[in-house]
Design a protein around this motif. Structure first.
Motif, PDB file in Angstrom:
ATOM      1  N   THR A  66       0.445   7.093  -6.944  1.00  0.00           N
ATOM      2  CA  THR A  66      -0.881   7.154  -6.347  1.00  0.00           C
ATOM      3  C   THR A  66      -0.780   7.560  -4.890  1.00  0.00           C
ATOM      4  O   THR A  66      -0.033   6.944  -4.126  1.00  0.00           O
ATOM      5  CB  THR A  66      -1.575   5.779  -6.447  1.00  0.00           C
ATOM      6  OG1 THR A  66      -1.716   5.421  -7.820  1.00  0.00           O
ATOM      7  CG2 THR A  66      -2.941   5.797  -5.795  1.00  0.00           C
ATOM      8  N   LEU A  67      -1.531   8.588  -4.497  1.00  0.00           N
ATOM      9  CA  LEU A  67      -1.538   8.983  -3.091  1.00  0.00           C
ATOM     10  C   LEU A  67      -2.286   7.958  -2.259  1.00  0.00           C
ATOM     11  O   LEU A  67      -1.806   7.524  -1.210  1.00  0.00           O
ATOM     12  CB  LEU A  67      -2.182  10.366  -2.946  1.00  0.00           C
ATOM     13  CG  LEU A  67      -2.314  10.891  -1.514  1.00  0.00           C
ATOM     14  CD1 LEU A  67      -0.956  10.992  -0.837  1.00  0.00           C
ATOM     15  CD2 LEU A  67      -3.033  12.236  -1.497  1.00  0.00           C
ATOM     16  N   VAL A  68      -3.494   7.580  -2.702  1.00  0.00           N
ATOM     17  CA  VAL A  68      -4.276   6.557  -2.004  1.00  0.00           C
ATOM     18  C   VAL A  68      -4.759   5.537  -3.028  1.00  0.00           C
ATOM     19  O   VAL A  68      -5.332   5.904  -4.056  1.00  0.00           O
ATOM     20  CB  VAL A  68      -5.497   7.152  -1.286  1.00  0.00           C
ATOM     21  CG1 VAL A  68      -6.311   6.050  -0.620  1.00  0.00           C
ATOM     22  CG2 VAL A  68      -5.074   8.194  -0.253  1.00  0.00           C
ATOM     23  N   LEU A  69      -4.537   4.268  -2.738  1.00  0.00           N
ATOM     24  CA  LEU A  69      -5.099   3.186  -3.543  1.00  0.00           C
ATOM     25  C   LEU A  69      -6.002   2.353  -2.652  1.00  0.00           C
ATOM     26  O   LEU A  69      -5.551   1.767  -1.672  1.00  0.00           O
ATOM     27  CB  LEU A  69      -3.992   2.303  -4.135  1.00  0.00           C
ATOM     28  CG  LEU A  69      -4.489   1.061  -4.874  1.00  0.00           C
ATOM     29  CD1 LEU A  69      -5.286   1.452  -6.118  1.00  0.00           C
ATOM     30  CD2 LEU A  69      -3.339   0.139  -5.248  1.00  0.00           C
ATOM     31  N   SER A  70      -7.291   2.320  -2.975  1.00  0.00           N
ATOM     32  CA  SER A  70      -8.218   1.423  -2.298  1.00  0.00           C
ATOM     33  C   SER A  70      -8.299   0.136  -3.110  1.00  0.00           C
ATOM     34  O   SER A  70      -8.672   0.164  -4.287  1.00  0.00           O
ATOM     35  CB  SER A  70      -9.607   2.049  -2.177  1.00  0.00           C
ATOM     36  OG  SER A  70      -9.639   3.010  -1.154  1.00  0.00           O
ATOM     37  N   ALA A  71      -7.934  -0.968  -2.495  1.00  0.00           N
ATOM     38  CA  ALA A  71      -7.888  -2.257  -3.195  1.00  0.00           C
ATOM     39  C   ALA A  71      -9.021  -3.149  -2.719  1.00  0.00           C
ATOM     40  O   ALA A  71      -9.041  -3.588  -1.561  1.00  0.00           O
ATOM     41  CB  ALA A  71      -6.543  -2.933  -2.964  1.00  0.00           C
TER      42      ALA A  71
END
Length: 464
Positions: A404-409
């Motif tokens: 994953t390049l960007v993971l918003s959690a």
């Protein structure tokens, strides 16, 4: 010489070591309706080889000139007439040709100009604390370490999905590399404008070049450099996976994770923006959303929001969705139907190509729900707002969130956040109400580019 324009098309020359160069062989650049917008000069392998040799012999931009040079280039890119095109003419050509909504292109112009101005300081952000900037830096006498380039020539084999892809190589130029940009024939206007603006601001012709080529010659540009970044799909990543000199930039497969301790209703605006902002074309747009609990209500809410977005030509001020030539749009629609087999379509199940009647088609949003967090569809990234919504449980763990390049959690679970931060294949972790496409100068995109371009050298003794 600037591009020569009649009524149409624009002529885009190669920008080589001795200035602009118009070749006998050119590539026709068309807009999404099939109308010709530009003729792009294509240089042969021998021109590339000579250009690379000139880059290798050229000196770096003097460090003392960097701030003023990049500030002037940023201003020219944002507001000036560059290469014979005003900023408004440039933006409309980009929109018409790439199919990117005009509002997105205009925002990208402002954003890219900001990155240009900040390039020297952004590049330096990746320097280790213990490394001096050079022999003239007084800190070298204490640290005995200097941050040095791994080579002299940097090449870019660019994509044309979004104007923002050209922000990355600016840091290489600021770090002293001489740079060759091979533009995408889908959208060559942004790299042309950027290279021309930097040259007008004071970058020498033999320090920065625009080398349009056919696909076969593109590898000559890459192989001739000391370091290179290459954009493409999984096939491109595989091609260069074992070449340490090449940094492949493949699909982002960016994601959002929502745990049971967070009410997704409080974050719908951010979730929808992550999926469809920027026209849904960027590697930082959310491809998958994983929900602890029942994902159906969220999938339904996203579909309801996106279903009312209008189908408009890309150069319309109100356009929000990307546009492609009709044939390509329908091919993508057919592909989506194939890969989505076994999922529940909340939006886009009957196809996503909406013909505009002029040879082009809008790519309508698609929202599909999968049965599992391990569904193969979660790895499918498409160049429009297309998202897979899946159930996630603690037993699934981190595995579905990898690559994953960007993971918003969206979670309050500190232990989970620590596990996500420790996962090597998650490049960036955004915590809380942060859209996946958030970017800023000096903040890593896929690590600092300088991690790939630079190294620390031990230096003992004082220069005489």
């Amino acid at each position: 010489m600037p591009p020569v324009r009649t009524t149409d098309p624009v002529y885009l020359d190669a920008l080589g070591p001795r200035g602009a160069y118009r070749t006998r062989v050119s590539s026709t650049v068309t807009d999404v309706t099939g109308a010709e917008t530009a003729r792009l000069s294509l240089v042969p392998p021998v021109f590339v080889s000579r250009a690379t040799a000139a880059l290798r012999q050229a000196p770096p931009i003097p460090a003392a000139d960097l701030e003023g040079l990049f500030a002037a280039a940023g201003e020219a890119f944002a507001a000036g007439t560059v290469g014979g095109l005003s900023v408004r003419e440039y933006e409309r050509l980009v929109s018409r040709t790439s199919g990117t909504p005009l509002a997105v292109v205009r925002a990208a112009t402002r954003g890219t100009a900001h990155f240009v101005r900040q390039a020297p300081s952004s590049a330096d952000r990746g320097r280790p604390r213990g490394a001096a900037g050079g022999l003239s830096d007084p800190a070298v006498h204490e640290t005995h370490t200097v941050w040095a380039r791994r080579g002299d020539v940097f090449a870019v084999n660019a994509s044309g999905n979004h104007p923002g892809v050209h922000r990355v190589w600016l840091e290489a130029l600021a770090l002293g590399y001489r740079v060759a940009v091979r533009p995408s024939r889908r959208e060559p206007f942004t790299p042309y404008r950027l290279v021309a603006a930097l040259r007008r601001a004071g970058v020498r012709d033999d320090q920065l070049m625009l080398l349009p080529t056919d696909h076969r010659t593109a590898d000559t540009v890459v192989r001739g450099a000391d370091r290179a970044v290459v954009y493409g799909g999984d096939d491109v990543v595989a091609m260069y996976a074992h070449d340490a000199r090449v940094l492949p930039q493949g699909p982002g497969r960016s994601k959002i994770l929502i745990t049971a301790d967070t009410d997704w209703r409080d974050h719908v605006d951010t979730i929808v923006a992550s999926v469809a902002g920027e026209g849904g074309t960027a590697c930082v747009n959310a491809t998958a959303i994983l929900v602890e609990g029942d994902p159906a209500p969220l999938a339904e809410a996203i579909a309801a929001r996106l279903s009312v977005w209008p189908s408009l030509p890309p150069q319309d001020e109100r356009a929000l969705l990307p546009v492609l030539p009709q044939e390509r749009a329908h091919a993508l629609s057919a592909y989506l139907k194939t890969v989505s087999a076994g999922t529940h379509a909340w939006l886009g199940g009957e196809g996503i190509a909406d013909d505009l009647g002029d040879g082009s088609a809008v790519l309508r949003p698609a929202v599909h729900q999968t049965e599992s967090a391990h569904a193969v569809q979660l790895r499918t990234e498409l160049p429009f707002p297309c998202v897979w919504v899946a159930p996630w449980s603690r037993s699934d763990g981190v595995a579905p969130l990898r690559d994953t390049l960007v993971l918003s959690a969206l979670t309050r679970d500190r232990d989970l956040l620590e596990a996500l931060l420790a996962e090597p294949t998650i490049a960036n972790l955004y915590v809380g109400d942060q859209p996946t496409y958030a970017m800023a100068p000096g903040v890593p995109h896929d690590s600092y580019l300088s991690d790939f371009l630079m190294r620390s050298k031990a230096v003992f003794g004082r220069p005489s």
